[in-house]
Write an enzyme that holds these catalytic residues in place. Structure first.
Site, PDB file in Angstrom:
ATOM      1  N   ASP A 291      -1.398   8.201  -0.117  1.00 12.85           N
ATOM      2  CA  ASP A 291      -1.088   7.239   0.949  1.00 12.85           C
ATOM      3  C   ASP A 291      -1.045   5.823   0.389  1.00 12.85           C
ATOM      4  O   ASP A 291      -2.054   5.126   0.389  1.00 12.85           O
ATOM      5  CB  ASP A 291      -2.145   7.351   2.055  1.00 12.85           C
ATOM      6  CG  ASP A 291      -1.850   6.482   3.263  1.00 12.85           C
ATOM      7  OD1 ASP A 291      -0.690   6.107   3.465  1.00 12.85           O
ATOM      8  OD2 ASP A 291      -2.799   6.191   4.007  1.00 12.85           O
ATOM      9  N   GLU A 325       1.582  -1.928   5.522  1.00 10.17           N
ATOM     10  CA  GLU A 325       1.587  -0.923   6.589  1.00 10.17           C
ATOM     11  C   GLU A 325       0.185  -0.673   7.109  1.00 10.17           C
ATOM     12  O   GLU A 325      -0.015  -0.465   8.305  1.00 10.17           O
ATOM     13  CB  GLU A 325       2.202   0.386   6.063  1.00 10.17           C
ATOM     14  CG  GLU A 325       2.392   1.463   7.128  1.00 10.17           C
ATOM     15  CD  GLU A 325       1.191   2.376   7.318  1.00 10.17           C
ATOM     16  OE1 GLU A 325       1.175   3.125   8.306  1.00 10.17           O
ATOM     17  OE2 GLU A 325       0.261   2.335   6.494  1.00 10.17           O
ATOM     18  N   ASP A 353       5.674   8.967   4.174  1.00  8.32           N
ATOM     19  CA  ASP A 353       4.325   8.418   4.342  1.00  8.32           C
ATOM     20  C   ASP A 353       3.393   9.468   4.938  1.00  8.32           C
ATOM     21  O   ASP A 353       2.667   9.215   5.893  1.00  8.32           O
ATOM     22  CB  ASP A 353       4.365   7.166   5.229  1.00  8.32           C
ATOM     23  CG  ASP A 353       2.995   6.485   5.345  1.00  8.32           C
ATOM     24  OD1 ASP A 353       2.132   6.759   4.484  1.00  8.32           O
ATOM     25  OD2 ASP A 353       2.798   5.710   6.298  1.00  8.32           O
TER      26      ASP A 353
END
Length: 458
Positions: A291, A325, A353
């Protein structure tokens, strides 16, 4: 499978699309061969993870990641590589995260916690207060101010195990991490503890961003590991008078300048874009390998492979490595603003993602009529490569601000069973990455880009 594929080609022949389908099939096979033979994306990710590490927005590591990925993309066959400026939040974790349960029966018990992103800290000396355990916002509201004021609220809400797709369980539970602090503060709580968003029972606390509601006091918030949550819950049943001590030194600093990293391959129609990307920032407690370092290197690799195979871009192909993000989405918002300012249209915006695990398909944000029109073609072209999920609804956080500027928003959907073992933890590290799985994800993305480029997703 072969009979089904031949039948599909026969149907295509009846509509004059046999040759196109045959060419598409051969090219996609070449994409997979190139991806599986390559170590390029895996090597890029090794550097991002092991040499740079956690890349939280505003940190020196985030700045290093921007420079590294720009340098990488400068060596590849892009027509231009540039940085898009974006102001990002600069939250720092601080040098202390400590929690202890204090029971008259059991004494002092240490618990593994980590501060939630964007949280205020307790300051020196910490906070000590009685604990009230709740399992929903409704239960919290039913207690009222009288039973919550001056206490630490413990949101003990596990991710439900019955879901096959673990993101469904995450979506149900994550609101307690995002909004729990403000909901508790409305009733006078002094801090919150949130059960980690994970499917495993372990000792790894999961961080992640919270949002403070305007006009509500900002109180400290920490995540407790799933095993620690079970331990604390059992202790409260045994001794309801148990107190909790928390000390964190996290704080929010002024915004700083950072960048989205963008590379373009110019096509015949420069103002129509096929974009692919992931987010370059990552939480500071791990390496951000799954991630979302995986999504970033897969995006670069997808375009590199298409260029290596000599695919001619009919539209502009754009790789976007988004910043911020995790705790702000500033990169995605700023990118969408730039797109609107330029008057560009995105034929496809694709994001990876959801980890670097084996790809299972794609989710799409588009009109139902459009989805039905392309669903069978996608299935027949990509199912031989293990891609069987083609779902309407959902794409990616960074590309979500493009709604209205894109025909199709899409998200790569890898196998989700292990993702929340690592998501937002200190064990999201490069050793959890499988090279072949990472390569298969890049190949799946390259295949979708190719089909969009050929006009097969219209």
């Amino acid at each position: 499978m072969m009979k089904r594929f031949l039948l599909f080609f026969a149907l295509c022949l009846g509509t004059g699309r046999f040759a196109q389908a045959q060419n598409d099939s051969l090219l996609i096979r070449s994409i997979y061969e190139k991806a599986l033979e390559s170590h390029v994306a895996y090597n890029y990710l090794e550097y991002l993870s092991n040499r740079i590490g956690g890349r939280l927005s505003g940190s020196p590591q985030a700045a290093a990641a921007v420079e590294y990925m720009r340098a990488v993309m400068d060596t590849l066959p892009f027509d231009t590589v540039y940085l898009q400026p974006v102001m990002v939040p600069h939250w720092v974790r601080g040098d202390k995260e400590e929690a202890r349960a204090l029971s008259s029966y059991r004494g002092s018990i240490s618990l593994r916690v980590c501060a939630l992103g964007n949280s205020v800290g307790t300051g020196e000396g910490g906070i000590s207060a009685p604990v009230v355990e709740v399992h929903s916002f409704d239960e919290l509201k039913a207690l009222g101010r009288k039973k919550v004021e001056g206490k630490i609220v413990f949101f003990n809400v596990p991710m439900k195990q019955h879901h096959i797709e673990t993101f469904s369980a995450y979506g149900e539970a994550v609101r307690y991490r995002v909004s729990g602090a403000s909901e508790a503060a409305k009733l006078g709580a002094v801090a919150v503890v949130v059960r980690s968003m994970g499917t495993a029972l372990d000792d790894e606390p999961h961080t992640g961003a919270l949002r403070y509601e305007q006009g509500v006091p900002a109180i400290p918030a920490v995540a407790i590991s799933t095993r620690g949550a079970e331990q604390l819950s059992a202790l409260l049943r045994q001794d309801p008078s148990t107190r909790l001590f928390i000390e964190t030194h996290c704080r929010m600093l002024p915004d700083v300048l950072s960048y989205n990293v963008i590379g373009e391959v110019w096509g015949e129609r420069r103002d129509t874009v096929i974009a692919v990307g992931g987010h370059l920032d990552a939480w500071d407690n791990g390496d951000g390998a799954h991630d979302d370092g995986a999504g970033c290197v897969q995006s670069v690799e997808a375009v590199r492979i298409l260029r290596q195979l000599g695919v001619k871009p009919r539209y502009t192909w754009r790789v976007v490595l988004f910043m911020n993000e995790e705790n702000g989405l500033r990169g995605g918002i700023e990118y969408a603003r730039m797109v609107r300012e330029r008057g560009e249209h995105h034929l496809l915006a694709l994001e990876s993602d959801a980890g670097g695990f084996s790809p299972r398909g794609f989710s799409f944000d588009m009109t139902p009529e459009h989805f039905r029109r392309i669903q069978n073609y996608l299935k027949n072209m990509l199912e031989p490569y293990g891609l069987h999920i083609f779902r309407l609804g959902g794409s990616g956080a960074d590309i979500s601000p493009l709604k209205g500027s894109a025909t199709i928003l899409a998200g790569l959907r890898p196998d989700s069973q292990r993702y929340f073992d690592y998501h937002h933890t200190a064990i999201d590290t490069f050793d959890k990455i499988n090279r072949r799985e990472l390569a298969l994800g890049a190949a799946a993305m390259a295949s979708l880009i190719y089909l969009a480029n050929q006009g097969m997703l219209h």
